[in-house]
Write an enzyme that holds these catalytic residues in place. Sequence first.
Site, PDB file in Angstrom:
ATOM      1  N   GLN A  49       0.664  -1.177   0.017  1.00 21.30           N
ATOM      2  CA  GLN A  49      -0.079  -0.069  -0.013  1.00 21.30           C
ATOM      3  C   GLN A  49       0.939   1.210  -0.072  1.00 21.30           C
ATOM      4  OE1 GLN A  49      -3.393  -0.291   2.762  1.00 21.30           O
ATOM      5  NE2 GLN A  49      -3.410   2.048   2.579  1.00 21.30           N
ATOM      6  N   ASN A  51       0.252   5.537   0.157  1.00 21.65           N
ATOM      7  CA  ASN A  51      -0.641   6.463   0.580  1.00 21.65           C
ATOM      8  C   ASN A  51       0.044   7.911   0.125  1.00 21.65           C
ATOM      9  OD1 ASN A  51      -2.486   4.889   1.407  1.00 21.65           O
ATOM     10  ND2 ASN A  51      -1.789   4.976   3.659  1.00 21.65           N
ATOM     11  N   ARG A  62      -0.171  15.818  12.267  1.00 27.11           N
ATOM     12  CA  ARG A  62      -0.622  14.246  12.242  1.00 27.11           C
ATOM     13  C   ARG A  62      -0.046  13.224  12.788  1.00 27.11           C
ATOM     14  NH1 ARG A  62      -3.857  13.857   7.249  1.00 27.11           N
ATOM     15  NH2 ARG A  62      -3.720  15.835   6.063  1.00 27.11           N
ATOM     16  N   HIS A  65       0.723   7.594  14.994  1.00 23.62           N
ATOM     17  CA  HIS A  65       0.003   6.558  14.523  1.00 23.62           C
ATOM     18  C   HIS A  65       0.743   5.186  14.550  1.00 23.62           C
ATOM     19  CE1 HIS A  65      -3.168   9.366  12.543  1.00 23.62           C
ATOM     20  NE2 HIS A  65      -3.061   9.454  13.854  1.00 23.62           N
ATOM     21  N   HIS A 122       4.286   6.992  14.386  1.00 23.08           N
ATOM     22  CA  HIS A 122       4.903   7.735  13.492  1.00 23.08           C
ATOM     23  C   HIS A 122       3.823   9.238  13.582  1.00 23.08           C
ATOM     24  CE1 HIS A 122       4.900  10.019   9.233  1.00 23.08           C
ATOM     25  NE2 HIS A 122       6.124  10.035   9.968  1.00 23.08           N
ATOM     26  N   TYR A 135       3.890   7.896   1.648  1.00 19.04           N
ATOM     27  CA  TYR A 135       4.029   6.767   2.560  1.00 19.04           C
ATOM     28  C   TYR A 135       3.964   5.432   1.662  1.00 19.04           C
ATOM     29  CZ  TYR A 135       2.119   9.805   6.199  1.00 19.04           C
ATOM     30  OH  TYR A 135       1.895  10.868   7.222  1.00 19.04           O
TER      31      TYR A 135
HETATM   32  C1  LIG Z   1      -3.756   5.594   6.930  1.00 14.00           C
HETATM   33  C2  LIG Z   1      -5.074   5.319   6.197  1.00 14.00           C
HETATM   34  C3  LIG Z   1      -6.217   5.963   6.607  1.00 14.00           C
HETATM   35  N1  LIG Z   1      -7.424   5.826   5.802  1.00 14.00           N
HETATM   36  C4  LIG Z   1      -8.655   6.609   6.250  1.00 14.00           C
HETATM   37  C5  LIG Z   1      -8.722   6.709   7.682  1.00 14.00           C
HETATM   38  C6  LIG Z   1      -9.704   7.888   7.665  1.00 14.00           C
HETATM   39  O1  LIG Z   1     -10.912   7.980   7.504  1.00 14.00           O
HETATM   40  C7  LIG Z   1      -8.781   8.804   6.565  1.00 14.00           C
HETATM   41  C8  LIG Z   1      -7.521   9.710   7.065  1.00 14.00           C
HETATM   42  O2  LIG Z   1      -6.923   8.840   7.970  1.00 14.00           O
HETATM   43  P1  LIG Z   1      -6.037   9.450   9.016  1.00 14.00           P
HETATM   44  O3  LIG Z   1      -6.916  10.545   9.935  1.00 14.00           O
HETATM   45  O4  LIG Z   1      -5.480   8.074  10.005  1.00 14.00           O
HETATM   46  O5  LIG Z   1      -4.816  10.223   8.408  1.00 14.00           O
HETATM   47  P2  LIG Z   1      -3.428  10.463   8.927  1.00 14.00           P
HETATM   48  O6  LIG Z   1      -3.966  11.538  10.333  1.00 14.00           O
HETATM   49  O7  LIG Z   1      -2.667  11.469   7.921  1.00 14.00           O
HETATM   50  O8  LIG Z   1      -2.807   9.442   9.521  1.00 14.00           O
HETATM   51  C9  LIG Z   1      -1.592   9.033   8.480  1.00 14.00           C
HETATM   52  O9  LIG Z   1      -0.583   9.686   8.821  1.00 14.00           O
HETATM   53  C10 LIG Z   1       0.053   9.235  10.150  1.00 14.00           C
HETATM   54  C11 LIG Z   1       1.140  10.394  10.452  1.00 14.00           C
HETATM   55  C12 LIG Z   1       0.815   7.816   9.687  1.00 14.00           C
HETATM   56  O10 LIG Z   1       1.790   7.624  10.201  1.00 14.00           O
HETATM   57  C13 LIG Z   1      -0.276   7.083   9.201  1.00 14.00           C
HETATM   58  O11 LIG Z   1       0.399   6.487   7.824  1.00 14.00           O
HETATM   59  C14 LIG Z   1      -1.572   7.790   8.932  1.00 14.00           C
HETATM   60  O12 LIG Z   1      -2.193   7.182   9.828  1.00 14.00           O
HETATM   61  O13 LIG Z   1      -8.297   8.046   5.595  1.00 14.00           O
HETATM   62  C15 LIG Z   1      -7.334   4.656   4.661  1.00 14.00           C
HETATM   63  O14 LIG Z   1      -8.615   4.784   4.012  1.00 14.00           O
HETATM   64  N2  LIG Z   1      -6.547   4.368   4.325  1.00 14.00           N
HETATM   65  C16 LIG Z   1      -5.174   4.193   5.124  1.00 14.00           C
HETATM   66  O15 LIG Z   1      -4.416   3.588   4.698  1.00 14.00           O
END
Ligand SMILES: Cc1cn([C@H]2C[C@H](O)[C@@H](COP(=O)(O)OP(=O)(O)O[C@H]3O[C@H](C)C(=O)[C@H](O)[C@H]3O)O2)c(=O)[nH]c1=O
Length: 186
Positions: A49, A51, A62, A65, A122, A135
């Site tokens: 995967q 991202n 952010r 996680h 992270h 990522y």
């Molecule tokens: C990681 C991920 C998230 N999602 C969905 C879950 C949420 O509805 C939305 C945003 O996710 P999140 O709020 O966790 O996004 P970030 O706060 O940028 O988190 C990311 O950034 C931090 C710093 C990290 O290290 C992780 O890679 C990742 O968790 O996308 C997905 O559908 N697929 C995915 O692979």
Amino acid sequence: MNPARLHPTPLAGLTVIESGSVSDTRGRFSRIFCEDELSALQAGLHFPQVNLSETCQRGCVRGLHFQYPPAADAKLIRCLRGRVFDVAVDLRARSPTFLRWHAVELDALSSLQVFIPAGFAHGFQALSDDVQMLYLHTARWSRAHEGGLRYDDPSLDIAWPLPPVQVSARDATAALLDAQFAGLAP
Ligand SMILES: Cc1cn([C@H]2C[C@H](O)[C@@H](COP(=O)(O)OP(=O)(O)O[C@H]3O[C@H](C)C(=O)[C@H](O)[C@H]3O)O2)c(=O)[nH]c1=O
């Protein structure tokens, strides 16, 4: 093209990568991942995967996680636009650097990347507006295995360069570490 150069950090396995790049009058060409160059980081590196995260405002944090086993993932991270303060926290049970953090400044103009092994949390803070982060994950995202630490947990005492802004509700309400947290099994 110059080969990637791997720079260890005080947290075993967390590696700063100076990836190979070539510049000429047209611009720049650089590698993100070359199996031969980066297999020293982890045997059989495979990224099911990839991202892209885009952050509008300078100061936004952010994270922090991670994913619990069996969905624990290593991450290869590069800043494609802007500049970030990128943080990894060692959560590996029985690690001599358990709960220690290390930060690297990444920016789109350099060819620096960071490899974060499984067992780390992270997060990053945008040091500019309009940040893009790439990522590469060694495991698929699994909502059921998502874990998080508070970016402002006093047990971690992360020295964010700017006052954190625009923290998500999930990140702002992550549980604080307590004495029961034994870390992630390898
Ligand atoms: C990681 C991920 C998230 N999602 C969905 C879950 C949420 O509805 C939305 C945003 O996710 P999140 O709020 O966790 O996004 P970030 O706060 O940028 O988190 C990311 O950034 C931090 C710093 C990290 O290290 C992780 O890679 C990742 O968790 O996308 C997905 O559908 N697929 C995915 O692979």
